[in-house]
Design a protein around this motif. Structure first.
Motif, PDB file in Angstrom:
ATOM      1  N   ILE A 129      38.773  -8.126 -21.609  1.00 20.42           N
ATOM      2  CA  ILE A 129      37.867  -7.050 -22.722  1.00 20.42           C
ATOM      3  C   ILE A 129      36.612  -6.870 -22.224  1.00 20.42           C
ATOM      4  CG2 ILE A 129      37.040  -9.485 -23.600  1.00 20.42           C
ATOM      5  CD1 ILE A 129      37.776  -8.082 -26.451  1.00 20.42           C
ATOM      6  N   ASP A 130      35.917  -7.482 -21.556  1.00 15.01           N
ATOM      7  CA  ASP A 130      34.455  -7.156 -20.854  1.00 15.01           C
ATOM      8  C   ASP A 130      34.436  -6.877 -19.440  1.00 15.01           C
ATOM      9  OD1 ASP A 130      34.996  -9.690 -19.949  1.00 15.01           O
ATOM     10  OD2 ASP A 130      33.027 -10.634 -20.565  1.00 15.01           O
ATOM     11  N   GLU A 131      35.123  -6.690 -18.759  1.00  9.62           N
ATOM     12  CA  GLU A 131      35.269  -6.250 -17.407  1.00  9.62           C
ATOM     13  C   GLU A 131      36.143  -5.271 -16.840  1.00  9.62           C
ATOM     14  OE1 GLU A 131      35.003 -10.249 -14.662  1.00  9.62           O
ATOM     15  OE2 GLU A 131      36.397 -10.652 -16.218  1.00  9.62           O
ATOM     16  N   SER A 132      35.930  -4.157 -16.059  1.00  8.75           N
ATOM     17  CA  SER A 132      36.591  -3.377 -15.321  1.00  8.75           C
ATOM     18  C   SER A 132      36.250  -2.945 -13.898  1.00  8.75           C
ATOM     19  CB  SER A 132      36.628  -1.957 -16.180  1.00  8.75           C
ATOM     20  OG  SER A 132      35.552  -1.432 -15.971  1.00  8.75           O
ATOM     21  N   PHE A 133      37.408  -2.776 -13.148  1.00  8.97           N
ATOM     22  CA  PHE A 133      36.975  -2.350 -11.891  1.00  8.97           C
ATOM     23  C   PHE A 133      37.107  -0.872 -11.786  1.00  8.97           C
ATOM     24  CE2 PHE A 133      39.021  -6.746 -10.999  1.00  8.97           C
ATOM     25  CZ  PHE A 133      38.012  -7.084  -9.923  1.00  8.97           C
ATOM     26  N   VAL A 134      36.277  -0.077 -11.109  1.00  6.41           N
ATOM     27  CA  VAL A 134      36.056   1.463 -11.031  1.00  6.41           C
ATOM     28  C   VAL A 134      36.066   1.981  -9.618  1.00  6.41           C
ATOM     29  CG1 VAL A 134      34.829   3.380 -11.538  1.00  6.41           C
ATOM     30  CG2 VAL A 134      34.760   1.536 -13.219  1.00  6.41           C
ATOM     31  N   ASP A 135      36.977   2.504  -9.325  1.00  6.86           N
ATOM     32  CA  ASP A 135      37.182   3.090  -7.873  1.00  6.86           C
ATOM     33  C   ASP A 135      36.152   4.034  -7.319  1.00  6.86           C
ATOM     34  OD1 ASP A 135      37.935   3.732  -5.229  1.00  6.86           O
ATOM     35  OD2 ASP A 135      40.051   4.937  -6.029  1.00  6.86           O
ATOM     36  N   LEU A 136      35.384   3.638  -6.453  1.00  8.75           N
ATOM     37  CA  LEU A 136      34.177   4.587  -5.983  1.00  8.75           C
ATOM     38  C   LEU A 136      34.592   5.231  -4.600  1.00  8.75           C
ATOM     39  CD1 LEU A 136      31.042   2.099  -6.838  1.00  8.75           C
ATOM     40  CD2 LEU A 136      32.154   3.886  -8.416  1.00  8.75           C
ATOM     41  N   ASP A 142      30.545  -5.565 -15.714  1.00  4.63           N
ATOM     42  CA  ASP A 142      30.918  -6.861 -16.696  1.00  4.63           C
ATOM     43  C   ASP A 142      29.838  -6.802 -17.698  1.00  4.63           C
ATOM     44  OD1 ASP A 142      31.798  -9.173 -17.778  1.00  4.63           O
ATOM     45  OD2 ASP A 142      30.823 -10.357 -15.986  1.00  4.63           O
ATOM     46  N   GLY A 143      30.302  -6.863 -19.027  1.00  3.26           N
ATOM     47  CA  GLY A 143      29.346  -7.008 -20.213  1.00  3.26           C
ATOM     48  C   GLY A 143      28.841  -8.296 -20.090  1.00  3.26           C
ATOM     49  N   ASN A 144      27.555  -8.462 -20.095  1.00  7.49           N
ATOM     50  CA  ASN A 144      26.826  -9.933 -20.276  1.00  7.49           C
ATOM     51  C   ASN A 144      27.110 -10.445 -21.241  1.00  7.49           C
ATOM     52  OD1 ASN A 144      25.909  -9.017 -17.579  1.00  7.49           O
ATOM     53  ND2 ASN A 144      23.655  -8.499 -18.430  1.00  7.49           N
ATOM     54  N   ILE A 155      24.993   2.773 -20.782  1.00 16.82           N
ATOM     55  CA  ILE A 155      25.874   1.884 -21.565  1.00 16.82           C
ATOM     56  C   ILE A 155      25.135   1.167 -22.657  1.00 16.82           C
ATOM     57  CG2 ILE A 155      27.313  -0.241 -21.594  1.00 16.82           C
ATOM     58  CD1 ILE A 155      28.670   0.836 -19.054  1.00 16.82           C
ATOM     59  N   HIS A 156      24.001   0.832 -22.211  1.00 15.61           N
ATOM     60  CA  HIS A 156      22.970  -0.076 -22.820  1.00 15.61           C
ATOM     61  C   HIS A 156      22.555   0.869 -23.852  1.00 15.61           C
ATOM     62  CE1 HIS A 156      19.310  -2.528 -23.656  1.00 15.61           C
ATOM     63  NE2 HIS A 156      20.220  -3.491 -23.758  1.00 15.61           N
ATOM     64  N   GLN A 157      21.947   2.039 -23.575  1.00 10.78           N
ATOM     65  CA  GLN A 157      21.358   2.960 -24.532  1.00 10.78           C
ATOM     66  C   GLN A 157      22.239   3.415 -25.731  1.00 10.78           C
ATOM     67  OE1 GLN A 157      19.590   6.266 -22.056  1.00 10.78           O
ATOM     68  NE2 GLN A 157      17.493   5.167 -22.280  1.00 10.78           N
ATOM     69  N   MET A 169      32.662   0.537 -24.404  1.00 13.62           N
ATOM     70  CA  MET A 169      32.141   0.268 -23.168  1.00 13.62           C
ATOM     71  C   MET A 169      32.898   0.830 -21.959  1.00 13.62           C
ATOM     72  SD  MET A 169      30.951  -3.472 -21.556  1.00 13.62           S
ATOM     73  CE  MET A 169      32.244  -4.106 -20.823  1.00 13.62           C
ATOM     74  N   MET A 170      34.104   0.397 -22.042  1.00 15.90           N
ATOM     75  CA  MET A 170      35.019   0.803 -21.055  1.00 15.90           C
ATOM     76  C   MET A 170      35.203   2.416 -21.036  1.00 15.90           C
ATOM     77  SD  MET A 170      35.903  -1.820 -19.739  1.00 15.90           S
ATOM     78  CE  MET A 170      35.920  -3.629 -20.259  1.00 15.90           C
ATOM     79  N   SER A 171      35.152   3.328 -21.966  1.00 15.25           N
ATOM     80  CA  SER A 171      35.199   4.753 -21.915  1.00 15.25           C
ATOM     81  C   SER A 171      33.763   5.238 -21.328  1.00 15.25           C
ATOM     82  CB  SER A 171      35.026   5.415 -23.144  1.00 15.25           C
ATOM     83  OG  SER A 171      33.926   5.064 -24.161  1.00 15.25           O
TER      84      SER A 171
END
Length: 267
Positions: free
Chosen positions: A104-111, A10-12, A129-131, A88-90
């Motif tokens: 727009i600011d959240e994604s689930f990722v399967d681990l 999630d993007g803060n 993502i931050h850098q 961000m999602m990529s």
């Protein structure tokens, strides 16, 4: 078959964070982003939240804070936010096998089945993502969507409100790695209304029955949950206990990429 494990990235304060990428002078300042026609606040920096500004607060009520507290109010730039979201999602997709862009600011990722230290892996993606695009994120990990969402909320609170949760859960929280006792303690520290899918009305009904924390809800019988609020609450109870009930959708859902202004005010 590997045990299920999901991350929620999630993007803060996403819209504010997007603006700060291109206007660094906004860092450390109280900032709100306004809806179409500058009607109400749809995103708030942590500094703006500290001023007591609520989501959806009408702009006319905030004008005094511009003068008295240095509040910066910005008109929304949805084209910018959509582009930053794509970037961000990529990057977030590199965390695991499959990705479900939830908003727009959240994604689930399967681990599921990924070996090694998932917290370290998550920190690498968060740092990247931050850098690379300047957006701060928090990541929650758990065996179900509800627990991943809850882990994300814990990661945010542990960072923003020291003492609300143990410090080791700040920014990255992996509920799937917690012992049963540790998980129960974290759920006990979480208000029932903070659980994904438990809105204000349901939360009020649960509190009236003495169910005030996420742990109280987790130990509720699924049958009682179904009798109270149908199958939706039953699924929530089962998910809090590690049983996946909410399907993972890796097909894009365009309607969730950029919420309508009315929906934004409710977030």
């Amino acid at each position: 078959m590997p045990l299920p494990m999901l991350a929620l990235i999630d993007g803060n304060n996403f819209y504010v964070s997007c603006e700060r990428v291109f206007q660094p002078w906004l860092q450390g300042r109280p900032v709100v982003v306004l809806s179409n026609n500058d009607g109400c606040a749809i995103a708030r920096s942590d500094e703006a939240k500290a001023l007591g500004i609520k989501m959806g607060a009408p702009y006319f009520q905030l004008r005094e804070l511009e003068r008295d507290a240095g509040l910066i109010a910005l008109s929304a730039n949805f084209a910018l936010y959509g582009d930053m979201s794509d970037r961000m999602m990529s990057l977030a997709a590199g965390l695991g096998h499959h990705q479900e862009v939830y908003s727009i600011d959240e994604s689930f990722v399967d681990l599921s089945g990924i070996p090694g230290d998932l917290v370290r892996r998550a920190r690498t993606i968060r740092k990247r993502i931050h850098q690379w695009i300047g957006i701060p994120t928090c990541i929650g990990i758990g065996p179900t969507k509800t627990l991943a969402k809850l882990a994300n909320a814990i990661a945010k609170s542990a960072e923003r409100k020291p003492g609300s949760y143990p410090a080791q859960h700040a920014q990255i929280c992996h509920l799937g790695a917690c012992s049963p006792q540790e998980l129960a303690e974290l759920l006990q520290a979480t208000e029932v209304g903070e659980v994904w899918g438990v809105g204000p009305r349901i939360a009020a009904q649960l509190r009236a029955q003495g169910i005030t924390t996420a742990q109280d809800l987790a130990v509720m019988s699924p049958a009682a949950a179904r009798a109270m609020r149908s199958v939706v609450l039953e699924k929530t109870v089962r998910e809090l206990n590690g049983t996946p009930c909410i399907e993972f959708e890796d097909e894009p859902r365009p309607s969730n990429r950029l919420p309508a202004p009315a929906a934004l005010a409710a977030r």
